[in-house]
Design an enzyme around this catalytic site. Structure first.
Site, mmCIF file in Angstrom:
data_model
loop_
_atom_site.group_PDB
_atom_site.id
_atom_site.type_symbol
_atom_site.label_atom_id
_atom_site.label_comp_id
_atom_site.label_asym_id
_atom_site.label_seq_id
_atom_site.Cartn_x
_atom_site.Cartn_y
_atom_site.Cartn_z
ATOM 1 N N ASP A 1 -7.304 11.983 15.086
ATOM 2 C CA ASP A 1 -6.153 12.427 14.301
ATOM 3 C C ASP A 1 -6.348 13.884 13.871
ATOM 4 O OD1 ASP A 1 -4.085 12.890 12.627
ATOM 5 O OD2 ASP A 1 -4.428 11.154 11.309
ATOM 6 N N GLY B 1 1.635 2.957 4.131
ATOM 7 C CA GLY B 1 1.682 2.290 2.829
ATOM 8 C C GLY B 1 2.892 1.390 2.680
ATOM 9 N N ILE C 1 0.515 -1.758 12.362
ATOM 10 C CA ILE C 1 0.865 -2.569 11.192
ATOM 11 C C ILE C 1 -0.388 -2.869 10.382
ATOM 12 C CG2 ILE C 1 1.760 -4.819 10.457
ATOM 13 C CD1 ILE C 1 3.542 -4.722 13.019
ATOM 14 N N ASP D 1 -8.864 3.663 14.333
ATOM 15 C CA ASP D 1 -7.612 4.151 13.735
ATOM 16 C C ASP D 1 -7.900 5.439 12.948
ATOM 17 O OD1 ASP D 1 -4.913 3.971 13.029
ATOM 18 O OD2 ASP D 1 -5.327 2.768 11.230
ATOM 19 N N HIS E 1 3.006 4.984 14.044
ATOM 20 C CA HIS E 1 2.210 4.597 12.868
ATOM 21 C C HIS E 1 3.164 4.253 11.722
ATOM 22 C CE1 HIS E 1 -2.043 5.914 13.774
ATOM 23 N NE2 HIS E 1 -1.381 6.242 14.884
HETATM 24 P P1 13P Z 1 1.516 0.697 7.570
HETATM 25 O O1 13P Z 1 0.948 1.195 6.276
HETATM 26 O O2 13P Z 1 2.993 0.923 7.621
HETATM 27 O O3 13P Z 1 1.142 -0.697 7.849
HETATM 28 O O4 13P Z 1 0.888 1.601 8.756
HETATM 29 C C1 13P Z 1 -0.372 1.314 9.285
HETATM 30 C C2 13P Z 1 -0.864 2.378 10.199
HETATM 31 O O5 13P Z 1 -0.164 3.250 10.636
HETATM 32 C C3 13P Z 1 -2.289 2.314 10.570
HETATM 33 O O6 13P Z 1 -2.669 3.426 11.310
HETATM 34 O O1 G3H Z 2 -3.208 4.200 8.325
HETATM 35 C C1 G3H Z 2 -4.033 3.688 7.573
HETATM 36 C C2 G3H Z 2 -4.358 2.259 7.644
HETATM 37 O O2 G3H Z 2 -3.440 1.506 6.892
HETATM 38 C C3 G3H Z 2 -5.777 2.020 7.238
HETATM 39 O O3 G3H Z 2 -5.902 2.056 5.857
HETATM 40 O O4 G3H Z 2 -7.790 3.635 5.601
HETATM 41 O O5 G3H Z 2 -7.177 2.059 3.747
HETATM 42 O O6 G3H Z 2 -8.254 1.202 5.835
HETATM 43 P P1 G3H Z 2 -7.383 2.253 5.206
HETATM 44 ZN ZN ZN Z 3 -1.655 5.246 10.829
#
Ligand code: 13P
Ligand code: G3H
Ligand code: ZN
Length: 311
Positions: free
Chosen positions: A104, A181, A257, A82, A213
């Site tokens: 990204d 968030g 999510i 991610d 996202h």
């Molecule tokens: P949320 O913060 O809405 O759960 O989004 C998660 C996300 O986009 C991870 O890449």
């Molecule tokens: O988009 C971000 C995700 O919620 C991952 O969050 O980088 O704190 O693990 P993190």
């Molecule tokens: Zn994301």
């Protein structure tokens, strides 16, 4: 079953008018809760790992935990990076057993984004791994990078065809008003997504899988429980689930999510510790967090994504 890429999943999701959930994983209980839900519902699944998750749990632990989940649950699972920040982190995950990576480059200018994304796609494809790129910028926080609402920018539909052609990506994350968030909208503000932009993008690249996202809907039940059991948490507002249901029926094939999982897990842990202040066996409270994750993911699969019985 071995780990799979998202190619087949996205093809079926696009044609079937549903989306596959991409859930962030950081520890064993989160992985168990998500995969038990998907396993029982015979749903395809994407488990995604951020740089923060790799730092917290260690790459090797996460890969092995996901492999263990595959032994227990007979469903197709893709393991995805991610928000890969650069070529090196993507390469490390491609070499380290992931089947999908996101590069990204959304904070770069258009040409630099194309350059870095193309480089990752070439390396990934040579190793049988698929790639998600991003155009447009979401507001919110990810890996300590905070993009303010003022700096966030919707995806420009005029750029998507050129971006997809020149980079060779397999899916595209877009910005249409979701954000990272738990605090996506201000109290009193009406949540809105730009479905007109999504439609326009769909017309420009028909058949191509789109990624959303920042798609947590922030269950008020879990927010209230966290507040009730001693958590100092301000009121939080997410993306209404009817909007996500609409998105899942469109070209959106992957819905991300994470915040919803965090809220569900924390509510469970807080409840046990508040109801039994003498509890000190981690299994007692982690179990409740895991149960909440399973219930949340079951609900998302059945009532929002529509991916049940699609494995
Ligand atoms: P949320 O913060 O809405 O759960 O989004 C998660 C996300 O986009 C991870 O890449
Ligand atoms: O988009 C971000 C995700 O919620 C991952 O969050 O980088 O704190 O693990 P993190
Ligand atoms: Zn994301």
């Amino acid at each position: 079953m071995a780990l799979v890429t998202t190619t087949e999943m996205f093809k079926k999701a696009y044609e079937g008018g549903y989306a596959v959930g991409a859930f962030n994983v950081n520890n064993m209980e989160i992985i168990q809760g998500i995969t038990e839900a998907a396993g029982e519902l015979n749903s395809p699944l994407i488990l995604q790992v951020s740089a923060g998750a790799r730092k917290y749990a260690n790459h090797a632990y996460l890969v092995k935990l996901v492999e263990a989940a595959l032994e227990v649950n007979d469903i197709p699972i893709a393991l995805h990076l991610d928000h890969g920040a650069d070529f090196e982190v993507c390469k490390s995950c491609i070499d380290g057993g992931f089947t999908s990576v996101m590069i990204d480059g959304s904070h770069h200018d258009f040409e630099t984004n194309i350059e870095v994304t193309k480089r990752v796609a070439e390396y990934a494809h040579a190793h049988g791994v698929v790639v998600e790129g991003e155009l447009g910028q979401l507001a919110g926080i990810e890996d300590e990078v905070n993009v303010s609402a003022a700096d966030a920018a919707y995806t420009n539909p005029d750029q998507v065809e050129e971006f997809v052609k020149r980079t060779g990506v397999d899916s595209l994350a877009i910005a249409i008003g979701t954000s990272h968030g738990a605090f996506k909208f201000k109290p009193g503000q009406k949540p809105q997504l730009r479905f007109d932009i999504l439609k326009e993008i769909e017309n420009r690249i028909p058949g191509f899988p789109i990624v959303l996202h920042g798609a947590s809907s922030v269950s008020q039940e879990y927010v209230r429980e966290i507040q009730q059991y001693g958590g100092k948490m301000a009121d939080a507002i997410g993306i209404p689930e009817d909007m996500l249901r609409e998105a899942a029926k469109s070209a959106v094939c992957k819905i991300n999510i994470d915040s919803d999982l965090r809220l569900a897990f924390t509510a469970g842990v807080r409840k046990v510790l508040a109801e039994d202040p003498s509890a000190f066996d981690p299994r007692a409270y982690l179990k409740e967090g895991r149960a909440n994750i399973k219930a949340l993911v079951s609900h998302k699969i059945i009532d929002v994504l529509g991916s049940d019985q699609k494995a």
